[in-house]
Design a protein around this motif. Structure first.
Motif, PDB file in Angstrom:
ATOM      1  N   PRO A   1       0.834  -1.198   0.000  1.00 47.96           N
ATOM      2  CA  PRO A   1       0.000   0.000   0.000  1.00 47.96           C
ATOM      3  C   PRO A   1       0.870   1.249   0.000  1.00 47.96           C
ATOM      4  O   PRO A   1       2.078   1.177   0.213  1.00 47.96           O
ATOM      5  N   PHE A   2       0.200   2.397  -0.223  1.00 50.63           N
ATOM      6  CA  PHE A   2       0.890   3.688  -0.270  1.00 50.63           C
ATOM      7  C   PHE A   2       1.650   3.944   1.033  1.00 50.63           C
ATOM      8  O   PHE A   2       2.834   4.277   1.041  1.00 50.63           O
ATOM      9  N   LEU A   3       0.938   3.733   2.142  1.00 49.49           N
ATOM     10  CA  LEU A   3       1.590   3.888   3.442  1.00 49.49           C
ATOM     11  C   LEU A   3       1.574   2.526   4.110  1.00 49.49           C
ATOM     12  O   LEU A   3       0.514   1.907   4.216  1.00 49.49           O
TER      13      LEU A   3
ATOM     14  N   LYS B   1       6.754   2.941   6.010  1.00 52.58           N
ATOM     15  CA  LYS B   1       7.186   3.264   4.644  1.00 52.58           C
ATOM     16  C   LYS B   1       6.091   4.028   3.942  1.00 52.58           C
ATOM     17  O   LYS B   1       4.921   3.672   4.031  1.00 52.58           O
ATOM     18  N   MET B   2       6.496   5.090   3.268  1.00 53.68           N
ATOM     19  CA  MET B   2       5.524   5.832   2.473  1.00 53.68           C
ATOM     20  C   MET B   2       6.054   5.877   1.053  1.00 53.68           C
ATOM     21  O   MET B   2       7.216   6.245   0.844  1.00 53.68           O
ATOM     22  N   ASP B   3       5.216   5.484   0.082  1.00 54.57           N
ATOM     23  CA  ASP B   3       5.661   5.458  -1.310  1.00 54.57           C
ATOM     24  C   ASP B   3       6.920   4.609  -1.471  1.00 54.57           C
ATOM     25  O   ASP B   3       7.758   4.894  -2.312  1.00 54.57           O
TER      26      ASP B   3
ATOM     27  N   TRP C   1     -11.759  17.772   1.456  1.00 54.70           N
ATOM     28  CA  TRP C   1     -11.138  16.495   1.146  1.00 54.70           C
ATOM     29  C   TRP C   1     -11.733  15.922  -0.135  1.00 54.70           C
ATOM     30  O   TRP C   1     -11.017  15.370  -0.978  1.00 54.70           O
ATOM     31  N   GLY C   2     -13.061  16.088  -0.305  1.00 56.03           N
ATOM     32  CA  GLY C   2     -13.748  15.560  -1.483  1.00 56.03           C
ATOM     33  C   GLY C   2     -13.147  16.071  -2.781  1.00 56.03           C
ATOM     34  O   GLY C   2     -13.136  15.379  -3.790  1.00 56.03           O
ATOM     35  N   GLY C   3     -12.632  17.275  -2.774  1.00 61.01           N
ATOM     36  CA  GLY C   3     -12.085  17.852  -3.996  1.00 61.01           C
ATOM     37  C   GLY C   3     -10.628  17.501  -4.243  1.00 61.01           C
ATOM     38  O   GLY C   3     -10.027  18.011  -5.176  1.00 61.01           O
ATOM     39  N   THR C   4     -10.063  16.661  -3.396  1.00 62.05           N
ATOM     40  CA  THR C   4      -8.644  16.337  -3.566  1.00 62.05           C
ATOM     41  C   THR C   4      -8.466  14.827  -3.575  1.00 62.05           C
ATOM     42  O   THR C   4      -9.395  14.080  -3.344  1.00 62.05           O
ATOM     43  N   GLU C   5      -7.258  14.418  -3.827  1.00 62.59           N
ATOM     44  CA  GLU C   5      -6.927  12.997  -3.731  1.00 62.59           C
ATOM     45  C   GLU C   5      -6.146  12.765  -2.442  1.00 62.59           C
ATOM     46  O   GLU C   5      -5.344  11.856  -2.331  1.00 62.59           O
ATOM     47  N   GLN C   6      -6.387  13.656  -1.476  1.00 57.12           N
ATOM     48  CA  GLN C   6      -5.611  13.674  -0.248  1.00 57.12           C
ATOM     49  C   GLN C   6      -5.786  12.380   0.571  1.00 57.12           C
ATOM     50  O   GLN C   6      -6.902  11.968   0.845  1.00 57.12           O
ATOM     51  N   THR C   7      -4.676  11.786   0.945  1.00 56.95           N
ATOM     52  CA  THR C   7      -4.714  10.653   1.859  1.00 56.95           C
ATOM     53  C   THR C   7      -4.737  11.206   3.281  1.00 56.95           C
ATOM     54  O   THR C   7      -3.925  12.061   3.621  1.00 56.95           O
ATOM     55  N   VAL C   8      -5.693  10.734   4.085  1.00 57.23           N
ATOM     56  CA  VAL C   8      -5.819  11.279   5.440  1.00 57.23           C
ATOM     57  C   VAL C   8      -5.772  10.161   6.468  1.00 57.23           C
ATOM     58  O   VAL C   8      -6.368   9.097   6.288  1.00 57.23           O
TER      59      VAL C   8
ATOM     60  N   LYS D   1      -3.569   5.079  -1.211  1.00 57.95           N
ATOM     61  CA  LYS D   1      -3.566   6.467  -1.669  1.00 57.95           C
ATOM     62  C   LYS D   1      -4.996   6.989  -1.781  1.00 57.95           C
ATOM     63  O   LYS D   1      -5.873   6.298  -2.276  1.00 57.95           O
ATOM     64  N   GLY D   2      -5.220   8.180  -1.296  1.00 57.17           N
ATOM     65  CA  GLY D   2      -6.546   8.791  -1.399  1.00 57.17           C
ATOM     66  C   GLY D   2      -7.531   8.304  -0.356  1.00 57.17           C
ATOM     67  O   GLY D   2      -8.670   8.760  -0.322  1.00 57.17           O
ATOM     68  N   GLU D   3      -7.094   7.394   0.505  1.00 54.52           N
ATOM     69  CA  GLU D   3      -7.988   6.829   1.496  1.00 54.52           C
ATOM     70  C   GLU D   3      -8.099   7.738   2.724  1.00 54.52           C
ATOM     71  O   GLU D   3      -7.146   8.442   3.064  1.00 54.52           O
TER      72      GLU D   3
END
Ligand SMILES: Nc1ncnc2c1ncn2[C@@H]1O[C@H](COP(=O)(O)OP(=O)(O)O)[C@@H](O)[C@H]1O
Ligand SMILES: [Mg+2]
Lengths: 302, 277
Positions: A4-6, A68-70, A187-194, A35-37
């Protein structure tokens, strides 16, 4: 299975307990975030949520384990991981606007002064702060406004991962609701992972794609990963009508009220340290039989 | 009568107190001088010598008018205007003080940031701090061989401690949250120091600077009485030797006023760096 991304692998934190011994706060915490989750971690006070978040932020080192990230190991803080602290952590000697430009200028040293200011004002406007207020000092703002500034500062930097430590914990229920809505909107307008910490079950269901449940410390574990099977966009008044809402909510309440205690305090020994994936869905065609217990409707263990 | 504001009432009371004090003082003087004229000492010093008596406020005001209307005259080593004397004192105070700030603030930063540095330097600070700055004078005169530089050194040594200690405490007390904000924004050490730690610790540092300037102004008068030559401290001592108590009282007032102005200047700085958490 691809990474996974993270990815958090076998994170263990041991502190001295103050009497010469050791206190294992949590052990072998292992989970991933895509990602994006939007992932929320839920657990009782003292189980080590903030400790995990500080490790993800790079502000603290775990006793063992890696993050690990990315694909790269996290060591030390980075602009790629934005943090919203519980107590807002605004710099009190700077105006609201300057608190945001402070971050933006650090992220984009090549931008002109005007670019930095325009970008910051945009993000302040997104959380409803416009006009004269942005020239006020944090001490002249209400708690809710301060947290908005803090959120604007974090979002304005487009971090790859946004970390929020009980961001609404100190706010009254009404303000909390408004800011939750704003957070969802941004958040809805981004692909931000939170990755967010909370101890408020309703907040977790409203915001999360997935909730990680932690058992009580010491020797806390990330025990379950509960999918929130309620479609987006969500809205606090509509989600309670959704068929899955109370099923999920009851599951969470039951976990926090009872099971988090039962499975706590046990040292290592479980077969796997990955959280059990729980998927509760009452809407599908394979609807539950009449004899189903109200709590664990369908638990798919992966 | 319209109601007076708090400030107006306070100002009125101040003026009344001043007038009453001056009147009592003025009224007390003739009696004292009458007694003074009869003393043996007076007769022995001779009629032509200036009379040593506590001056009446009216005399001090006349003196102040004379001095302040021509503050910068220079008629030889023992006769300079009050402006020149205060100028010398301010020059010494500010030089010693700025040198002290240059040492104390960076060193205080270091001590505040590092527990090891704090523990290592603390014993020295604790021993050196309580030493009266004037106790350094003989050593300074012997080593530096220059009275001017020795006076500056004494100012340096007395202003360094409050600034050093306050800077160290201010820096050590900066909230970890704010440092974490700097860390998550990948600010380097120098930028963290200037954009986060310095503004966060500034109120404490400036308080130390304000205490220091007050002490420096107290010490310069005594130091100049010792080294002589120029300065407001020397002026006081010289006028005492001339038995010109009017000038002594006048210069005492001037010392107070300059000290107050220095303090006010730092008060302004203090307000500029203050913040509410
Ligand atoms: N620096 C530290 N030294 C010793 N113990 C600590 C330290 N930080 C946290 N702890 C302990 O670790 C546990 C988890 O703390 P924390 O992560 O803040 O919990 P949570 O955020 O879930 O409420 C607590 O029992 C706390 O006392
Ligand atoms: Mg916490």
């Amino acid at each position: 299975m691809s990474k996974p991304f993270l990815s958090v692998e076998n994170l263990t934190q041991i502190y001295p307990d103050g009497q010469g011994g050791d206190l294992t706060v949590f052990e072998d915490a292992t989970f991933g975030v895509e990602k994006g989750e939007f992932v929320v971690i839920l657990g009782h006070s003292g189980c080590g949520k903030s400790t995990i978040m500080n490790i993800l932020a790079g502000l603290a080192e775990p006793s063992s384990g890696v993050v690990k990230m990315d694909g790269f190991e996290v060591s030390g803080p980075s602009l790629d991981r934005g943090v919203v602290f519980q107590n807002y952590s605004l710099l009190p000697w700077l105006s609201t606007l300057k608190n945001v430009t402070f971050g933006v200028a650090a992220r984009h040293p090549e931008w002109s002064r005007q670019q930095v200011i325009d970008h910051s004002k945009n993000y302040l406007a997104m959380v409803g702060l416009e006009g004269d207020v942005i020239h006020r000092k944090p001490s002249q703002l209400s708690g809710g406004m301060r947290q908005r500034v803090s959120i604007a500062r974090a979002f304005a930097n487009h971090p790859k991962l946004l970390l929020l430590d009980e961001p609404f914990g100190a706010l009254d229920a009404l303000t909390r609701g408004t800011i939750q809505d704003e957070l969802l909107k941004i958040w809805g307008g981004t692909e931000q992972t939170v990755f967010m910490i909370t101890h408020d079950i309703d907040e977790a269901i409203l915001l999360a794609d997935r909730i990680l449940l932690m058992s009580n410390g010491p020797f806390a574990r990330v025990a379950e990963s509960v999918e929130i099977t309620i479609p987006r966009p969500r809205n606090r008044t509509d989600i309670v009508e959704h068929a899955n809402y109370y099923a999920i909510r009851n599951h969470l309440v039951h976990f926090l009220g009872q099971r988090s205690k039962e499975i706590s305090g046990k040292a290592k020994g479980s077969a796997t340290n990955r959280p059990e994936t729980v998927r509760i869905d009452r809407t599908g065609p394979a609807a539950d039989g009449p004899g189903d217990a109200p709590r664990r409707l369908r638990a798919v263990i992966t | 009568m319209a109601k007076l504001s708090l400030n107006q009432r306070a100002a009125l009371l101040s003026v009344i107190l001043l007038v009453v004090t001056i009147l009592i003082w003025e009224a007390a003087i003739p009696a004292q001088q009458a007694v003074g004229e009869l003393t043996e000492y007076e007769r022995l010093t001779g009629g032509g010598a200036p009379r040593a008596g506590v001056p009446a406020p009216s005399q001090v005001i006349v003196k102040a008018w004379e001095e302040l209307s021509n503050p910068f005259y220079d008629a030889g080593p023992n006769d300079k205007g009050i402006g020149i004397q205060i100028g010398y004192s301010l020059y010494r105070v500010l030089t010693g003080y700025l040198l002290a700030a240059l040492v104390a603030i960076p060193l205080g930063f270091l001590i505040g940031m590092s527990q090891v540095a704090f523990k290592a330097l603390n014993p020295f600070i604790q021993v050196l701090r309580p030493i009266s700055p004037l106790a350094w004078m003989p050593l300074a005169l012997f080593i530096i061989q220059d009275s001017e530089a020795s006076a500056i050194f004494v100012i340096f040594i007395c202003s360094i401690w409050p600034m050093l200690i306050n800077t160290a405490f201010g820096v050590a007390g900066v909230r970890q949250d704010w440092v974490n904000v700097a860390r998550t924004h990948e600010l380097g050490h120098l930028r963290t120091a200037f954009t986060v730690i310095l503004p966060a610790a500034a109120p404490t540092i400036v308080t130390g600077m304000r205490i220091s300037i007050g002490i420096a102004w107290l010490v310069i008068v005594a130091a100049e009485m010792l080294v002589g030559g120029t300065g407001i401290g020397y002026y006081v001592w010289n006028e005492w030797n001339n038995l010109d108590l009017t000038s002594v009282v006048f210069s005492i007032l001037m010392i107070g006023i300059v000290g107050m102005l220095l303090d006010c200047a730092f008060g302004v700085v203090q307000r500029a760096v203050a913040y509410v958490e």
